[in-house]
Enzyme design. Structure first.
Site, PDB file in Angstrom:
ATOM      1  N   ILE A  15      51.543  69.611  30.090  1.00 39.51           N
ATOM      2  CA  ILE A  15      53.346  68.780  28.841  1.00 39.51           C
ATOM      3  C   ILE A  15      53.455  69.315  27.707  1.00 39.51           C
ATOM      4  O   ILE A  15      54.307  70.074  27.335  1.00 39.51           O
ATOM      5  CB  ILE A  15      53.599  67.219  28.409  1.00 39.51           C
ATOM      6  CG1 ILE A  15      53.396  66.488  30.266  1.00 39.51           C
ATOM      7  CG2 ILE A  15      54.889  67.188  27.755  1.00 39.51           C
ATOM      8  CD1 ILE A  15      52.890  65.194  29.430  1.00 39.51           C
ATOM      9  N   LEU A  36      40.446  72.012  24.258  1.00 34.87           N
ATOM     10  CA  LEU A  36      40.723  72.129  25.856  1.00 34.87           C
ATOM     11  C   LEU A  36      39.342  71.085  26.715  1.00 34.87           C
ATOM     12  O   LEU A  36      38.970  71.443  27.103  1.00 34.87           O
ATOM     13  CB  LEU A  36      39.820  74.192  25.545  1.00 34.87           C
ATOM     14  CG  LEU A  36      40.394  75.762  25.683  1.00 34.87           C
ATOM     15  CD1 LEU A  36      39.755  76.338  25.198  1.00 34.87           C
ATOM     16  CD2 LEU A  36      41.711  75.338  25.637  1.00 34.87           C
ATOM     17  N   SER A 128      54.132  56.635  26.773  1.00 32.73           N
ATOM     18  CA  SER A 128      53.941  56.205  27.862  1.00 32.73           C
ATOM     19  C   SER A 128      54.709  55.488  28.870  1.00 32.73           C
ATOM     20  O   SER A 128      54.900  53.947  28.456  1.00 32.73           O
ATOM     21  CB  SER A 128      53.137  56.067  28.900  1.00 32.73           C
ATOM     22  OG  SER A 128      52.571  55.850  29.764  1.00 32.73           O
ATOM     23  N   TYR A 153      43.561  53.569  29.142  1.00 32.61           N
ATOM     24  CA  TYR A 153      45.256  54.468  27.979  1.00 32.61           C
ATOM     25  C   TYR A 153      45.698  53.499  28.430  1.00 32.61           C
ATOM     26  O   TYR A 153      46.493  53.923  26.788  1.00 32.61           O
ATOM     27  CB  TYR A 153      45.050  54.603  29.661  1.00 32.61           C
ATOM     28  CG  TYR A 153      45.817  55.585  29.667  1.00 32.61           C
ATOM     29  CD1 TYR A 153      45.928  57.325  29.157  1.00 32.61           C
ATOM     30  CD2 TYR A 153      46.877  55.407  30.326  1.00 32.61           C
ATOM     31  CE1 TYR A 153      46.947  57.201  28.995  1.00 32.61           C
ATOM     32  CE2 TYR A 153      48.453  56.658  30.410  1.00 32.61           C
ATOM     33  CZ  TYR A 153      48.160  57.246  29.284  1.00 32.61           C
ATOM     34  OH  TYR A 153      49.700  58.112  29.964  1.00 32.61           O
ATOM     35  N   LYS A 157      47.826  53.448  24.238  1.00 31.34           N
ATOM     36  CA  LYS A 157      49.074  53.840  24.181  1.00 31.34           C
ATOM     37  C   LYS A 157      50.048  53.226  23.479  1.00 31.34           C
ATOM     38  O   LYS A 157      50.699  53.059  22.294  1.00 31.34           O
ATOM     39  CB  LYS A 157      49.681  54.047  25.417  1.00 31.34           C
ATOM     40  CG  LYS A 157      49.379  55.353  25.974  1.00 31.34           C
ATOM     41  CD  LYS A 157      49.720  57.114  25.398  1.00 31.34           C
ATOM     42  CE  LYS A 157      49.234  58.008  25.986  1.00 31.34           C
ATOM     43  NZ  LYS A 157      49.048  59.439  24.815  1.00 31.34           N
ATOM     44  N   PHE A 182      57.692  59.127  31.281  1.00 30.08           N
ATOM     45  CA  PHE A 182      58.021  58.151  32.972  1.00 30.08           C
ATOM     46  C   PHE A 182      57.054  59.202  33.789  1.00 30.08           C
ATOM     47  O   PHE A 182      55.897  59.309  33.541  1.00 30.08           O
ATOM     48  CB  PHE A 182      58.783  57.883  33.744  1.00 30.08           C
ATOM     49  CG  PHE A 182      59.454  56.426  33.403  1.00 30.08           C
ATOM     50  CD1 PHE A 182      60.177  56.528  32.146  1.00 30.08           C
ATOM     51  CD2 PHE A 182      59.841  55.079  33.974  1.00 30.08           C
ATOM     52  CE1 PHE A 182      60.068  55.082  31.078  1.00 30.08           C
ATOM     53  CE2 PHE A 182      59.877  53.623  33.296  1.00 30.08           C
ATOM     54  CZ  PHE A 182      60.795  54.112  31.727  1.00 30.08           C
ATOM     55  N   ASN A 203      46.619  62.510  40.165  1.00 30.86           N
ATOM     56  CA  ASN A 203      47.624  62.366  40.442  1.00 30.86           C
ATOM     57  C   ASN A 203      48.609  62.332  41.473  1.00 30.86           C
ATOM     58  O   ASN A 203      47.894  63.812  42.301  1.00 30.86           O
ATOM     59  CB  ASN A 203      48.352  62.752  39.758  1.00 30.86           C
ATOM     60  CG  ASN A 203      48.514  62.033  38.207  1.00 30.86           C
ATOM     61  OD1 ASN A 203      48.278  62.719  36.920  1.00 30.86           O
ATOM     62  ND2 ASN A 203      48.817  61.034  37.472  1.00 30.86           N
ATOM     63  N   ARG A 235      58.297  55.350  41.289  1.00 27.52           N
ATOM     64  CA  ARG A 235      57.937  55.510  40.752  1.00 27.52           C
ATOM     65  C   ARG A 235      59.327  56.562  40.205  1.00 27.52           C
ATOM     66  O   ARG A 235      60.417  56.772  40.631  1.00 27.52           O
ATOM     67  CB  ARG A 235      56.925  56.585  40.219  1.00 27.52           C
ATOM     68  CG  ARG A 235      55.790  56.054  40.028  1.00 27.52           C
ATOM     69  CD  ARG A 235      55.400  54.878  39.162  1.00 27.52           C
ATOM     70  NE  ARG A 235      54.297  54.626  39.409  1.00 27.52           N
ATOM     71  CZ  ARG A 235      53.529  53.514  40.035  1.00 27.52           C
ATOM     72  NH1 ARG A 235      54.795  52.336  40.596  1.00 27.52           N
ATOM     73  NH2 ARG A 235      52.441  52.916  40.230  1.00 27.52           N
ATOM     74  N   ARG A 299      46.191  50.845  45.310  1.00 27.61           N
ATOM     75  CA  ARG A 299      44.503  51.345  44.124  1.00 27.61           C
ATOM     76  C   ARG A 299      44.965  50.687  42.967  1.00 27.61           C
ATOM     77  O   ARG A 299      45.365  50.210  42.802  1.00 27.61           O
ATOM     78  CB  ARG A 299      45.044  53.169  44.096  1.00 27.61           C
ATOM     79  CG  ARG A 299      45.047  53.184  42.546  1.00 27.61           C
ATOM     80  CD  ARG A 299      45.567  54.519  42.419  1.00 27.61           C
ATOM     81  NE  ARG A 299      45.977  54.464  41.345  1.00 27.61           N
ATOM     82  CZ  ARG A 299      46.479  55.995  40.690  1.00 27.61           C
ATOM     83  NH1 ARG A 299      45.718  56.796  41.229  1.00 27.61           N
ATOM     84  NH2 ARG A 299      48.069  55.632  40.553  1.00 27.61           N
ATOM     85  N   ASP A 302      47.333  50.112  39.499  1.00 23.59           N
ATOM     86  CA  ASP A 302      49.167  49.958  40.343  1.00 23.59           C
ATOM     87  C   ASP A 302      50.104  49.061  39.658  1.00 23.59           C
ATOM     88  O   ASP A 302      49.703  48.113  40.887  1.00 23.59           O
ATOM     89  CB  ASP A 302      49.007  50.778  41.878  1.00 23.59           C
ATOM     90  CG  ASP A 302      48.732  51.965  41.512  1.00 23.59           C
ATOM     91  OD1 ASP A 302      48.319  52.910  40.723  1.00 23.59           O
ATOM     92  OD2 ASP A 302      48.701  53.118  42.963  1.00 23.59           O
TER      93      ASP A 302
HETATM   94  N1  UDP Z   1      49.653  58.141  45.123  1.00 22.18           N
HETATM   95  C1  UDP Z   1      49.122  58.296  45.801  1.00 22.18           C
HETATM   96  N2  UDP Z   1      48.371  58.874  46.919  1.00 22.18           N
HETATM   97  C2  UDP Z   1      48.111  59.370  45.472  1.00 22.18           C
HETATM   98  C3  UDP Z   1      47.917  59.744  44.042  1.00 22.18           C
HETATM   99  C4  UDP Z   1      49.026  58.933  43.638  1.00 22.18           C
HETATM  100  O1  UDP Z   1      49.337  57.018  46.939  1.00 22.18           O
HETATM  101  O2  UDP Z   1      46.238  60.383  45.451  1.00 22.18           O
HETATM  102  C5  UDP Z   1      50.696  56.737  44.371  1.00 22.18           C
HETATM  103  C6  UDP Z   1      50.185  56.270  43.621  1.00 22.18           C
HETATM  104  O3  UDP Z   1      49.457  55.200  44.217  1.00 22.18           O
HETATM  105  C7  UDP Z   1      51.099  55.251  41.912  1.00 22.18           C
HETATM  106  C8  UDP Z   1      52.360  57.239  42.364  1.00 22.18           C
HETATM  107  O4  UDP Z   1      51.315  57.671  43.570  1.00 22.18           O
HETATM  108  O5  UDP Z   1      52.317  54.768  43.512  1.00 22.18           O
HETATM  109  C9  UDP Z   1      51.994  58.414  41.236  1.00 22.18           C
HETATM  110  O6  UDP Z   1      50.633  57.574  40.880  1.00 22.18           O
HETATM  111  P1  UDP Z   1      50.173  59.013  39.978  1.00 22.18           P
HETATM  112  O7  UDP Z   1      48.870  58.468  39.437  1.00 22.18           O
HETATM  113  O8  UDP Z   1      50.983  60.391  40.089  1.00 22.18           O
HETATM  114  O9  UDP Z   1      50.792  57.911  38.420  1.00 22.18           O
HETATM  115  P2  UDP Z   1      51.106  56.535  37.800  1.00 22.18           P
HETATM  116  O10 UDP Z   1      52.589  56.061  38.395  1.00 22.18           O
HETATM  117  O11 UDP Z   1      49.476  55.882  37.974  1.00 22.18           O
HETATM  118  O12 UDP Z   1      50.957  57.494  36.257  1.00 22.18           O
END
Ligand code: UDP
Length: 346
Positions: A15, A36, A128, A153, A157, A182, A203, A235, A299, A302
């Protein structure tokens, strides 16, 4: 030159680098410090190609008070700081919480102390939507109650927001704007800069583009049994250039003395909730490239769904996310292809 110098910590990051470009476009002179730790020095070349001139950069770790102090002694007339330098992986923070508390909190405290010393009055801080946790009511507004964080994390924040609140309360000369992002995705339309994760991406978007490129075998969709229309998580995915532009607006607001309070908070999203399966479908439609995927277990950590109420940011900042999801996903794919050309992909 132009509107003055902005110190951009973490300016070679995802960003940060996009914001450096938008600051140049707006007539500011960004100066970058970065250690870095999670970015690549080549980003400076991409910035130079887009803006047409090199940007000042120094390898400085914001945890190192003395180097930061020496750097600020050399660079007078900084009108504001955009503070991006921080660690940002939820999973890593669970395994290594002290790294996160040290990096994210110490850096902010050092900066705030030195801002007072060098009479720098304005800071925009990368917060965030993680601070909301799983909100009871959607979309979330800036007034939505803050729930306990679901990771170290997230705690950092929340703590950084509290530190800024307390610092701004104690020092009315300090102006702070806290931007609650977001889910930033996509890349600069030139494909000269974009997201560059180290190793296997955590991500969603980099995982999708690497899978589409054949670097990963298949994407795991983490859960299809959530309480959402298609069962996958929802999201609010915001284009990174739109996000970067919001930083310029926030900085203008403070530099020009338009802020209503000395600490302000804004949600930066699109206002649209999109599921993981919808992202895959839209990516395939926008690029014409298939993303092999499987449904995998949920995961840990989440949340089920979150999206922003952006009306306050839209009205107060006069800013709105503009890029369509299709164009954003296409920009991410173009960047992935460029990475392969530059041999920088994983
Ligand atoms: N996600 C997924 N598979 C991946 C990585 C992420 O299904 O390999 C899903 C994750 O469960 C969430 C969404 O994608 O619902 C966004 O995840 P990300 O890690 O990008 O961002 P977060 O919302 O966790 O900050």
């Amino acid at each position: 030159m132009g509107k003055g110098k902005i110190l951009v910590t973490g300016g070679t990051g995802y960003i940060g680098s996009h914001t450096v470009v938008e600051l140049c476009n707006a007539g500011y002179e960004p100066i970058i410090i970065d250690n870095l730790s999670n970015s690549n020095i080549n980003v400076l070349e991409g910035i130079k190609t887009i803006t047409g001139h090199p940007v000042t950069y120094e390898n400085i770790d914001c945890k190192d008070y003395n180097s930061l102090e020496r750097f600020l002694e050399k660079h007078s007339e900084i009108v504001a700081i955009a503070h991006f330098a921080a660690s940002k992986s939820v999973g890593e923070s669970v395994n290594n919480p002290l790294l996160y508390y040290r990096n994210n909190i110490l850096s902010l405290i050092n900066l705030l102390q030195l801002m007072a010393k060098f009479n720098i009055k304005n800071i925009v801080f990368s917060s965030s939507c993680t601070v909301y946790g799983q909100a009871d009511v959607l979309p979330v507004t800036e007034q939505t109650p803050i729930k306990p964080a679901s990771s170290p994390y997230g705690s950092t924040k929340q703590m950084c927001e509290t530190i800024l609140q307390d610092a701004a309360f104690a020092n009315k000369d300090l102006n702070a704007i806290l931007l609650r992002y977001f889910n930033p995705i996509g890349a600069h339309p030139s494909a000269e800069i974009g997201e560059l994760p180290n190793g296997i991406p955590n991500n969603l978007l980099p995982y999708i583009t690497q899978t589409a490129a054949g670097i990963r075998k298949e994407l795991s969709v983490f859960g299809d049994d959530y309480n959402t229309p298609d069962g996958s998580c929802i999201r609010d995915y915001i284009n990174v250039v739109d996000l970067a532009k919001a930083h310029v607006v926030a900085l203008n607001r403070m530099v020009e003395g338009q802020n209503k309070k000395n600490i302000e908070i804004f949600n930066l999203g699109t206002g649209e909730g999109v599921s993981v399966l919808e992202i895959i479908r839209t990516f395939e439609k926008a690029t014409g490239v298939k993303v092999p995927y499987k449904i995998a277990p949920r995961r840990a950590g989440d949340i089920e769904k979150v999206w922003a109420d952006t009306s306050y940011a839209n009205k107060e900042l006069g800013w709105k996310a503009e890029t369509s999801l299709e164009d954003t996903l296409l920009s991410a794919w173009n960047w992935q292809k460029k990475l392969a050309e530059k041999n920088l992909g994983n």
